[in-house]
Design an enzyme around this catalytic site. Structure first.
Site, mmCIF file in Angstrom:
data_model
loop_
_atom_site.group_PDB
_atom_site.id
_atom_site.type_symbol
_atom_site.label_atom_id
_atom_site.label_comp_id
_atom_site.label_asym_id
_atom_site.label_seq_id
_atom_site.Cartn_x
_atom_site.Cartn_y
_atom_site.Cartn_z
ATOM 1 N N HIS A 20 19.844 47.950 49.271
ATOM 2 C CA HIS A 20 20.802 49.082 50.102
ATOM 3 C C HIS A 20 21.537 49.820 49.298
ATOM 4 O O HIS A 20 22.006 49.600 48.256
ATOM 5 C CB HIS A 20 21.797 48.141 51.030
ATOM 6 C CG HIS A 20 22.598 49.183 51.954
ATOM 7 N ND1 HIS A 20 22.133 49.822 53.163
ATOM 8 C CD2 HIS A 20 23.952 49.652 51.653
ATOM 9 C CE1 HIS A 20 23.221 50.306 53.533
ATOM 10 N NE2 HIS A 20 24.154 50.403 52.820
ATOM 11 N N SER A 21 21.410 51.184 49.530
ATOM 12 C CA SER A 21 22.173 52.226 48.772
ATOM 13 C C SER A 21 21.735 52.111 47.288
ATOM 14 O O SER A 21 20.260 52.397 47.066
ATOM 15 C CB SER A 21 23.625 52.058 49.019
ATOM 16 O OG SER A 21 24.357 53.164 48.442
ATOM 17 N N MET A 22 22.497 51.983 46.487
ATOM 18 C CA MET A 22 22.152 51.656 44.940
ATOM 19 C C MET A 22 20.887 50.700 44.827
ATOM 20 O O MET A 22 19.936 51.001 43.964
ATOM 21 C CB MET A 22 23.355 51.326 43.978
ATOM 22 C CG MET A 22 22.758 51.109 42.723
ATOM 23 S SD MET A 22 24.203 50.458 41.321
ATOM 24 C CE MET A 22 24.200 48.727 42.056
#
Length: 251
Positions: free
Chosen positions: A77-79
Site C-alpha cells: 500500500h502506497s510506499m
C-alpha cells in the site's frame, strides 16, 4: 499443494503489523507474510534505508529463499506498493521465480507524474506535519507528544523520500502476471495515473475503487480481503487444473 505466500509491505511510517489483522479472514490456501522494514517494529534498532534501491535489495534478501520454492504474490500500500513494484522488477531482471500476482494499493503508476503531485520529503517541518495530518493514517494527537515525534518524524520523512523516488531501470519490460490495483475514491490519484498501471502487465490489469481517501485500506478491509481471496483462490484452482490435466496426459 503448497499455500500461496502473500508478502505484504506497509505504507510510509507504517509497520508490517498493519496486516496481522488480515490473517483470520484470508482463505486457508494463503499464507500471510507481512514483511517488516528497517527502523520499525521488530527491526526498530536497524538504520533507515538510504535509498529505494537499498530497501529493495534488503527486501529481496529477506524473501529470496522463500520465492525459490513457493508460489507467491506481492501486496503493498502506497510506499509499500512502490516497494512491491521495484521488487518485482528486480526479481524479473534477475530471472528469479516471478510472482503469480501483484497487488498495488493506494498508489499511482510510478512512471506517470502530474503537475499537482507533492514532494512531501522536501517540505518544511510545519508544512510536512499539516500534509501528513490531512492524509490521515496518523492520529492527530501523535504530533503533540515531542518524545514520540522525535522518534517518528525522521522515519516518516525518510519513508517519503523513498516513496518519492524511483530506480532507473535498464529493463522495464511489463510483468507477465495479472495486476490488481486498489484505490480510494477520494485519493489524489488521477484516472491517467490509475490507468497507467495497464502499461505494466502483458496480461490483465483490474482496478478496484473503495470509499475513502488514501488510507481506505483500514476502513475497507473486508472488501480488500474479499478481492485478495478471490484472486488467489482462482490462481490456486487454475494451478490444480493444470496439474490434473498434466497428470492425465502422462497416463
Amino acid at each position: 499443494m503448497k499455500k500461496i505466500k502473500l508478502f505484504c509491505f506497509p505504507y510510509a511510517g507504517g509497520s508490517a503489523r498493519i496486516y496481522n489483522e488480515w490473517k483470520p479472514y484470508l482463505h486457508q490456501s494463503i499464507e500471510l507474510r507481512p514483511i517488516e522494514l528497517a527502523g520499525r517494529g521488530s527491526r526498530f534498532g536497524e538504520p533507515l534505508y538510504d535509498s529505494l534501491e537499498a530497501a529493495v535489495d534488503n527486501l529481496l534478501e529477506i524473501i529470496e529463499e522463500e520465492i525459490l520454492y513457493n508460489n507467491y504474490a506481492l501486496f503493498g500500500h502506497s510506499m509499500g506498493a512502490l516497494l512491491s513494484f521495484e521488487l518485482a522488477r528486480k526479481i524479473q531482471n534477475l530471472e528469479l521465480p516471478r510472482p503469480t500476482h501483484l497487488f498495488f494499493s493506494g498508489k499511482s503508476s510510478p512512471d506517470i507524474k502530474e503537475d499537482t503531485d507533492k514532494t512531501f520529503h522536501m517540505m518544511e517541518d510545519d508544512e510536512f506535519k499539516e500534509e501528513i495530518m490531512e492524509l490521515g493514517g496518523t492520529p492527530p494527537d501523535f504530533f503533540t507528544h515531542p518524545e514520540l515525534l522525535d522518534l517518528f518524524f525522521p522515519l516518516l520523512r525518510n519513508d517519503f523520500k523513498l516513496a518519492e523516488s524511483n530506480i532507473v531501470a535498464h529493463n522495464n519490460e511489463p510483468f507477465d502476471c495479472d495486476i490488481t490495483v486498489l484505490l480510494g475514491k477520494e485519493d489524489d490519484v488521477t484516472s491517467r495515473q490509475a490507468d497507467g498501471w495497464k502499461n505494466h502487465s502483458k496480461k490483465n490489469v483490474t482496478l478496484h475503487y473503495y470509499n475513502g481517501g488514501h488510507f481506505f485500506i483500514h476502513d475497507e478491509k473486508e472488501g480488500i480481503i474479499r478481492v485478495v481471496n478471490k484472486t488467489l483462490e482462482d490462481i490456486m484452482k487454475e494451478n490444480l487444473r493444470k496439474l490434473y490435466t498434466k497428470g492425465n496426459g502422462l497416463r
